[in-house]
Every structure is written in C-alpha cells, then in structure tokens.
Design a protein around this motif. Sequence first.
Motif, PDB file in Angstrom:
ATOM      1  N   LEU B  25      17.948 -12.061  -3.396  1.00  0.00           N
ATOM      2  CA  LEU B  25      16.959 -11.181  -3.608  1.00  0.00           C
ATOM      3  C   LEU B  25      15.508 -11.912  -3.083  1.00  0.00           C
ATOM      4  O   LEU B  25      15.309 -12.758  -3.211  1.00  0.00           O
ATOM      5  N   TYR B  26      14.991 -11.143  -2.316  1.00  0.00           N
ATOM      6  CA  TYR B  26      13.488 -11.528  -1.609  1.00  0.00           C
ATOM      7  C   TYR B  26      12.519 -11.369  -2.318  1.00  0.00           C
ATOM      8  O   TYR B  26      12.426 -10.360  -3.045  1.00  0.00           O
ATOM      9  N   THR B 155      13.019 -21.244  -0.723  1.00  0.00           N
ATOM     10  CA  THR B 155      13.665 -20.313   0.075  1.00  0.00           C
ATOM     11  C   THR B 155      13.032 -18.710  -0.123  1.00  0.00           C
ATOM     12  O   THR B 155      13.277 -17.914   0.733  1.00  0.00           O
ATOM     13  N   GLN B 156      11.964 -18.735  -0.880  1.00  0.00           N
ATOM     14  CA  GLN B 156      11.204 -17.295  -1.228  1.00  0.00           C
ATOM     15  C   GLN B 156      12.228 -16.263  -1.583  1.00  0.00           C
ATOM     16  O   GLN B 156      12.128 -15.057  -1.429  1.00  0.00           O
ATOM     17  N   CYS B 157      13.488 -16.974  -1.959  1.00  0.00           N
ATOM     18  CA  CYS B 157      14.314 -15.881  -2.746  1.00  0.00           C
ATOM     19  C   CYS B 157      14.818 -16.415  -3.945  1.00  0.00           C
ATOM     20  O   CYS B 157      14.882 -17.524  -4.304  1.00  0.00           O
ATOM     21  N   LEU B 158      15.860 -15.259  -4.585  1.00  0.00           N
ATOM     22  CA  LEU B 158      16.252 -15.935  -6.046  1.00  0.00           C
ATOM     23  C   LEU B 158      17.845 -15.335  -5.856  1.00  0.00           C
ATOM     24  O   LEU B 158      17.839 -14.340  -5.436  1.00  0.00           O
ATOM     25  N   LEU B 159      18.636 -16.092  -6.425  1.00  0.00           N
ATOM     26  CA  LEU B 159      19.892 -15.595  -6.720  1.00  0.00           C
ATOM     27  C   LEU B 159      19.970 -14.933  -8.210  1.00  0.00           C
ATOM     28  O   LEU B 159      19.483 -15.385  -9.186  1.00  0.00           O
ATOM     29  N   GLN B 160      20.331 -13.537  -8.020  1.00  0.00           N
ATOM     30  CA  GLN B 160      20.129 -12.572  -9.229  1.00  0.00           C
ATOM     31  C   GLN B 160      21.170 -11.559  -9.119  1.00  0.00           C
ATOM     32  O   GLN B 160      21.348 -11.196  -8.210  1.00  0.00           O
ATOM     33  N   SER B 161      21.917 -11.437 -10.310  1.00  0.00           N
ATOM     34  CA  SER B 161      22.859 -10.288 -10.403  1.00  0.00           C
ATOM     35  C   SER B 161      22.061  -9.119 -10.792  1.00  0.00           C
ATOM     36  O   SER B 161      21.063  -9.076 -11.592  1.00  0.00           O
TER      37      SER B 161
END
Lengths: 196, 474
Positions: B25-26, B155-161
């Motif tokens: 997710l950005y 990364t400016q992103c996140l791993l998210q469900s």
Amino acid sequence: MATKIFKHIQTSVVPLPIENIDTDQIIPARFLKATTREGFGNNLFRDWRFDENNAPKEDFVLNNPNFSGKILVAGKNFGCGSSREHAAWAIADYGFDAVVSSFFADIFKGNALNNGLLPVQVSDDFLKKIFDAVDADQHTVVEIDLVDQFIKIVATGEQETFEVNPYKKACMTNGYDDIDYILSKKELIEEFEEAK
Amino acid sequence: MGQTLFDKIWDAHVVSSNEGFPDILYIDTHFIHEVTSPQAFDGLRTRGLPVFRPKQTVATADHNVPTIDQHLPIKEELSRYQVDMLTKNCAEFGIELYGLGHPFQGIVHVIGPELGITRPGGTYVCGDSHTSTHGAFGAIAFGIGTSQVEQVMATQCLLQSRPKRMKIEVNGTLQNGVGAKDIILYIISKISAAGGTGYAVEYAGDTIRALSMEGRMTICNMSIEMGARCGLIAPDQTTIEYVKGREFAPKGEEWDKAVAYWKTLYSDADAQFDEVLSFKAEDIEPMITYGTNPGMGIGVTQHVPETASFETKEQGSYKKALDYMGLHDDEQLLGKPIDYVFIGSCTNSRIEDLRQVAEFVKGKHKADNVTVWVVPGSKQVQEQAIREGLDKIFDEAGFPLREPGCSACLGMNEDKIPAGKYCVSTSNRNFEGRQGPNSRTFLASPLTAAASAITGRVTDIREFLKSSESELVS
C-alpha cells in the motif's frame, strides 16, 4: 536482512489469566525513552511486577519461581492500546518466543510477528484448558508448531490448530524480511508514483 | 456492486497485490515523532538505506516534551537525548522537523490536519495508534509499529492486509451538553474495547454529518480504543471548508482538481459492509468511564455495573479493574470528589475544544481541591487561544494554559497524575498507570471535565446547562 527464525517450540508456560492486557501494562510509557531496541525486558509488566520502591511483588507470576518457560499465556484482547513496538520487544527481550491468547489486538499482533514473537490465537475453550492444566500442574508443557500450525498440551495430547498469515509464516520460518520484499518491487513503486 | 469509501481509497493506493501476500500500500504522508522513530532510523543505517521519500515525511516532537518553559533546554536527560536524537536524525535524512520552538510544532494528530497535510482520499501512517484521527477527513490513517516505521521510511509503502469493513451509523439529535466525545465513548461502551478489531470503521448518519471537523477527529481518534484498524468519515462541505486555505492545502487549479476528486469519495448506496451498527443520538448521555479500558464507560448518572453481571471467567479481570479504581459494585460516580482535571491530548486539544471550555468557565472558578491543566494540541492552537483571549479566561478560572504536547495523556513527561488520585481527563485511555503510576482516570468530554473542575466532583454538565444562567459557581 535476515530476521529471527521460528518453527517449533516445546516448553513450560507462564500464565497471566487477565483480559484486555494493554501495552501500557506490558511496558509503561515512562520506559519508552530509550533509543535502542534492547533492555526493555527488564521493565516488562513493570508496575505489576515491582512496587513503588522497585521491590518485586511476590504475588505476580513473573516473580514466582515455580513458573518459567518461553510461552506467555494471557486472557483475551492481549496487547490492546498503543502501537508501541516496545511491548513486543519487551516480551521477546524477557525471553518469550510466543504469546497465546483467545484474541489479540491488531497492531500488537503485527508488531509481534515483525519481531519473531509468535502470537497464537486459540479458542476460548482451549485457552481455558491451558489455564486449567497449569492450575493442576505448574510445569505443564505446551508445544507450538508453526510449520504445521498446531498447539498442543503435551501431557494430555489435547491440541488445536491456529491461523497465521501465510506470508508472515513464510517470513518467520525462513527469516525473510518485509523491507527486502518491498524493495524487490521498487520499480512498481516508482511506476505507481509516476501514474499518480 | 458499489464500493465502500474505504475500498475506493485503498484501491487507489495499491502498488501491488499478490495472492497469499498482503497488499503493498502506498503511503502519501508518513508522520514521525521522537519516541517510535529512533530505532527505525538505526535500522536504515544498518541497511545502508536513505529515507525513500523524505519530502513525504513530516516530523514533530510531542510525546516526550515538557509543557512549560519549552524555550529552555529539556531538564530530564533521557527525554532531552530522545528529542535531540530526532533533530539529528531528521537533519541526516533530510526530513522537515517541526520541533520545539517551531511555530508548527504540536501533537502529530493535531498539526497534520491544521497544516492542511491531512486531506480527503489520502493514506497516512505514524508510529502512534491515534493516527486514526486523520480518517475524519475521509482518509485511510492508522498507527504502526517501529518496524513498519522503518518499512515506510525505506519504501514509502506498507505491507497490509485489507481489513473488514464496518459501518457505524448515529442518527438523531444530541442532547444539550452531549458532544463528539460522548458519542464515541458511548459506542465503545456498547461494543467493547475489542469490538472493532479487524475492521476499518466508517462513521455515518446525520448526527455524524452535523459534527464539525474537530468533533469528527475526536470520533475517529478513538477508533483504536475499540480495536479498529482505522476510522473514517466521508468528506463533505464541512471537510472542504476546513482544508481550504491551510498552509499546505492545494491552491488554485490544484485545489479545484482536488475538490472534484474528493466529491467522489463516499460509500456507494449499494456498497456492502461486513457489519453495520446503528445508534440513536437521543440515547447518549454525557459519558464517563469508571474502569481501566475505554470500553468501561457509563452515562454520568448511571451506576458502576455489578461484578455478578459479568460471566464467571470475566469477573476476575473486572474486579481487578474496580479495585484499581477504588470503586465498588453499583457505585454512582456522580458527585464523587476528584483531584485533577486534564484538558488536552490528540482527542480534545483543538481550538474548538478550548473555545468550548473557555465559554463555559468564563466567570467561574475551579474548586480548591482540584488541579487543572489545559494543554493545547499545537503551537498554533496555543497562539490562537491567546489571540482570542482564552488564556485570560482560563487564568481567571484557575485553568492555566500550558504549552503543546501529549502531556498527561500518557505520563511520559513530568505531567503525571499522582498515585491514587482521580483525574477527569479528556484524553483517550484510562489504562492502569496511563497518566502516572497508580493514577486513576475518568475519561470524559471537555465540557464534563470543565464542569467537574468547577464543582470539584464528577458532574452532569446538563445540570449546569439547565440552570445555565443561575450561578452555580463554587
């Protein structure tokens, strides 16, 4: 970067049959002034464990020499409240490898998984079985297998399977790291930014 | 099938979605502060990585700062070191810092919105669980742990469900003296401190629509207190008016383009939620908590529940909470003497909160047995309060206006409630020791807190308002 690997443990447990244990109990805010990840275990459950003169409270389970082990077993909604990862660091730093409860707060669960500390969510019934077993025998041994996703009370053979996100399972059993994974998609991130 | 507001924003930020993996997710803006960032910066150094998008990272010092004499060096050594570390890290990694002394400094969830950084349709994260506040603008905003802070820096992103979706509707007219804080305390008391876990919660209904942005922020702020991943409210004219003209809000053509997009941000009529709950505004009394989690709340005239009313396995935890609070079964809190009143925190420290309290306490004075702290949410709130003369009203009432920070909400700095003392607090958590070791917290609205400060007892604000012009000054 490689992270801690977790596949299987079999140990005695530390019971904490209290519900809604929040992260302020796990590590009070006044101990969040450290700028490294180490040493938080000394203040795990600080205000339940020590009195105002820093003397150990004898009635708290961590001060009871009859209880030890690498599995903390707690009441439902464990880890609610603040997002402080220091809570997971404190539990792991103290020496626990897994926390068992019938319900976990969302952010705590993620923080634990990111630190090689396995949150194992069991049914209310199974949680009660563990507490009852520990009541009967303080040295009750519990087995947790992440590869096959089960938890077992060794003496009775009673067991239950548990859920774990398949990606996080792969990370924990192989020592994979989230940042390495996302960075492997860096060109997709840059494409996304250009398209915005 | 139609989409929920949450899904529209989520889908617009998915960089990559793979079966069996969480989404990447950005994140539009990453807010950081001194307490949960140092270990993340260390992680970047170990990896030899820069901050990927420093311009989309905003830093402030709020959790661990004093709320008096902020112009002087911080006295407490560990706190000073932690705040200095943030300054050094921001300089090294090229991040804008609104530190102590900066006109934009303040509680991270107050400054994001007031600077126009928080906007409809965006994604916001911070290493702080009350990041859910920003959802009031129709955004996805949630708290993260420090490993994730490092992840977003890198990364400016996140791993998210993707969480499940819940809609909570509140319809009807609120009683006089009942506000946003009472609404959210009421909802949490009904669904428990874990009732929202696993969900993104959209608040809807005409009562929510009628709230100001400040009120909506109070509601979304406490989403985490029912365990929800985040809370959000569809943007409307109230939202647009609030954002317009703020420091970093879009301007000119960019503004028009942004507003046109924001107007598409609502849950479609046929959108499916995993859970829908409805409440009537008329049922909500001024609320107060009596226990050690925010779900343990009652209307201010009600009595503390009896231990026997809980299931056997819950009774031990319940009794532990009452013992900690020094309360007993069936006790009524109304009229109970208190020691402290804290008006502040990311839940209730905005200019509207301060105006409401000032209007009420004007010409009144606090009771002798009570110590009152008013802690503004930001430097801008503080300056605005002074411009409007609120500081003088507060001074005359015995409610000194301090300097901005998280303060007695979490007892990290020296603003702690002493052991055994009762505090009526406008903050968000009544956990054991939250406001200081062995402190006892009653969570309530700013008006209930202010009225209780005047009488020195837990007070029903409606009694004051009924006889509003009759002088109930102690």
